[in-house]
Design a protein around this motif. Structure first.
Motif, short mmCIF file in Angstrom:
data_model
loop_
_atom_site.label_atom_id
_atom_site.label_comp_id
_atom_site.label_asym_id
_atom_site.label_seq_id
_atom_site.Cartn_x
_atom_site.Cartn_y
_atom_site.Cartn_z
N GLU A 35 0.83 -1.20 0.00
CA GLU A 35 0.00 0.00 0.00
C GLU A 35 0.87 1.26 0.00
O GLU A 35 0.57 2.23 -0.69
CB GLU A 35 -0.93 0.01 1.22
CG GLU A 35 -2.04 -1.02 1.14
CD GLU A 35 -2.84 -1.12 2.44
OE1 GLU A 35 -2.51 -0.43 3.43
OE2 GLU A 35 -3.81 -1.90 2.44
N LYS A 36 1.93 1.24 0.78
CA LYS A 36 2.85 2.40 0.83
C LYS A 36 3.47 2.64 -0.55
O LYS A 36 3.59 3.78 -0.99
CB LYS A 36 3.93 2.18 1.87
CG LYS A 36 3.45 2.40 3.29
CD LYS A 36 4.58 2.14 4.28
CE LYS A 36 4.14 2.36 5.69
NZ LYS A 36 3.19 1.42 6.20
N GLN A 38 2.16 1.93 -3.40
CA GLN A 38 1.12 2.50 -4.27
C GLN A 38 0.92 4.00 -3.99
O GLN A 38 0.79 4.80 -4.91
CB GLN A 38 -0.21 1.77 -4.06
CG GLN A 38 -0.20 0.36 -4.60
CD GLN A 38 -1.44 -0.43 -4.17
OE1 GLN A 38 -2.19 -0.02 -3.28
NE2 GLN A 38 -1.64 -1.58 -4.81
N ARG A 39 0.92 4.36 -2.72
CA ARG A 39 0.75 5.77 -2.37
C ARG A 39 1.98 6.59 -2.76
O ARG A 39 1.87 7.75 -3.11
CB ARG A 39 0.42 5.90 -0.89
CG ARG A 39 -1.03 5.50 -0.64
CD ARG A 39 -1.29 5.16 0.79
NE ARG A 39 -2.68 4.77 1.01
CZ ARG A 39 -3.14 3.55 0.84
NH1 ARG A 39 -2.36 2.58 0.42
NH2 ARG A 39 -4.40 3.26 1.08
N LYS A 42 1.54 7.36 -6.31
CA LYS A 42 0.59 8.46 -6.46
C LYS A 42 1.26 9.80 -6.15
O LYS A 42 1.06 10.79 -6.85
CB LYS A 42 -0.62 8.26 -5.55
CG LYS A 42 -1.71 9.28 -5.75
CD LYS A 42 -2.96 8.93 -4.98
CE LYS A 42 -4.05 9.96 -5.22
NZ LYS A 42 -5.30 9.59 -4.55
N ARG A 109 -1.04 13.86 3.98
CA ARG A 109 -1.48 12.47 3.82
C ARG A 109 -1.96 12.25 2.40
O ARG A 109 -2.66 13.08 1.84
CB ARG A 109 -2.60 12.14 4.80
CG ARG A 109 -2.14 12.13 6.23
CD ARG A 109 -3.27 11.72 7.19
NE ARG A 109 -2.80 11.79 8.56
CZ ARG A 109 -2.14 10.82 9.18
NH1 ARG A 109 -1.90 9.69 8.56
NH2 ARG A 109 -1.74 10.98 10.42
N ILE A 110 -1.57 11.11 1.86
CA ILE A 110 -2.06 10.68 0.54
C ILE A 110 -2.77 9.35 0.78
O ILE A 110 -2.13 8.38 1.19
CB ILE A 110 -0.92 10.55 -0.48
CG1 ILE A 110 -0.29 11.92 -0.73
CG2 ILE A 110 -1.44 9.92 -1.78
CD1 ILE A 110 0.88 11.91 -1.66
N ASP A 111 -4.08 9.36 0.58
CA ASP A 111 -4.91 8.18 0.83
C ASP A 111 -4.63 7.59 2.21
O ASP A 111 -4.50 6.38 2.38
CB ASP A 111 -4.70 7.12 -0.25
CG ASP A 111 -5.14 7.58 -1.62
OD1 ASP A 111 -5.99 8.50 -1.69
OD2 ASP A 111 -4.66 7.03 -2.63
#
Length: 171
Positions: A35-36, A38-39, A42, A109-111
């Motif tokens: 997840e990290k 992926q962010r 982004k 914060r991103i997502d």
């Protein structure tokens, strides 16, 4: 950490319930690691091609683990050289709230994932020793980009070690 258990002699291995607890923790850590990433992707889309980004602390250290995705880390710490304020403005223009309350770094914060955008490595920049360490860490960081065509790189082992030593000294 988890991989080490399988290398222990049978009589030194933990109970089955503890083993399963650690296995579940490792799996959760792997999911969070993905997840990290992926962010982080982004984040890179948001900032475009301009700023150079050095990843420091936890996420950077993960590559030194036998299985990088098993290194738990909470947030993503970044150092953008002289582009730190520009990155904050890009985040705000993208509708992301930037918190400036910490004098050491901004935070956004991103997502849901917290990013700490460090303005500099060390915090007591008045002390001459600190200034020398700060210059050393910045040279180490610059060196990362001379060896890479990438916009984003991980800190050097020496840079991370010095940063962690100085960082814990100030905490």
């Amino acid at each position: 950490r988890f991989e080490s258990i399988t290398k222990l002699p049978e009589e030194l291995r933990p109970s089955l319930s503890l083993y399963f607890h650690w296995a579940m923790f490792s799996e959760q850590t792997e999911i969070k690691y993905r997840e990290k990433k992926q962010r982080l992707a982004k984040f890179l889309q948001l900032i475009g091609d301009n700023p150079k980004v050095l990843i420091i602390k936890g996420f950077s250290l993960a590559r030194n683990y036998p299985v990088p995705s098993h290194r738990w880390c909470g947030d993503v710490d970044i150092f953008c050289f002289e582009q730190s304020e520009n990155v904050d403005r890009i985040m705000e223009a993208s509708g992301i709230e930037v918190d400036y309350s910490n004098p050491r770094h901004s935070m956004f914060r991103i997502d849901g994932l917290k990013f700490e955008n460090h303005r500099y490595f060390l915090y007591n920049r008045k002390d001459s020793e600190e200034k020398e360490f700060e210059l050393f860490l910045q040279r180490e960081a610059e060196g990362c980009f001379h060896q890479s065509d990438s916009q984003i790189v991980l800190g050097t082992p020496m840079g991370n070690a010095v940063f962690f030593l100085k960082h814990t000294e100030e905490s």
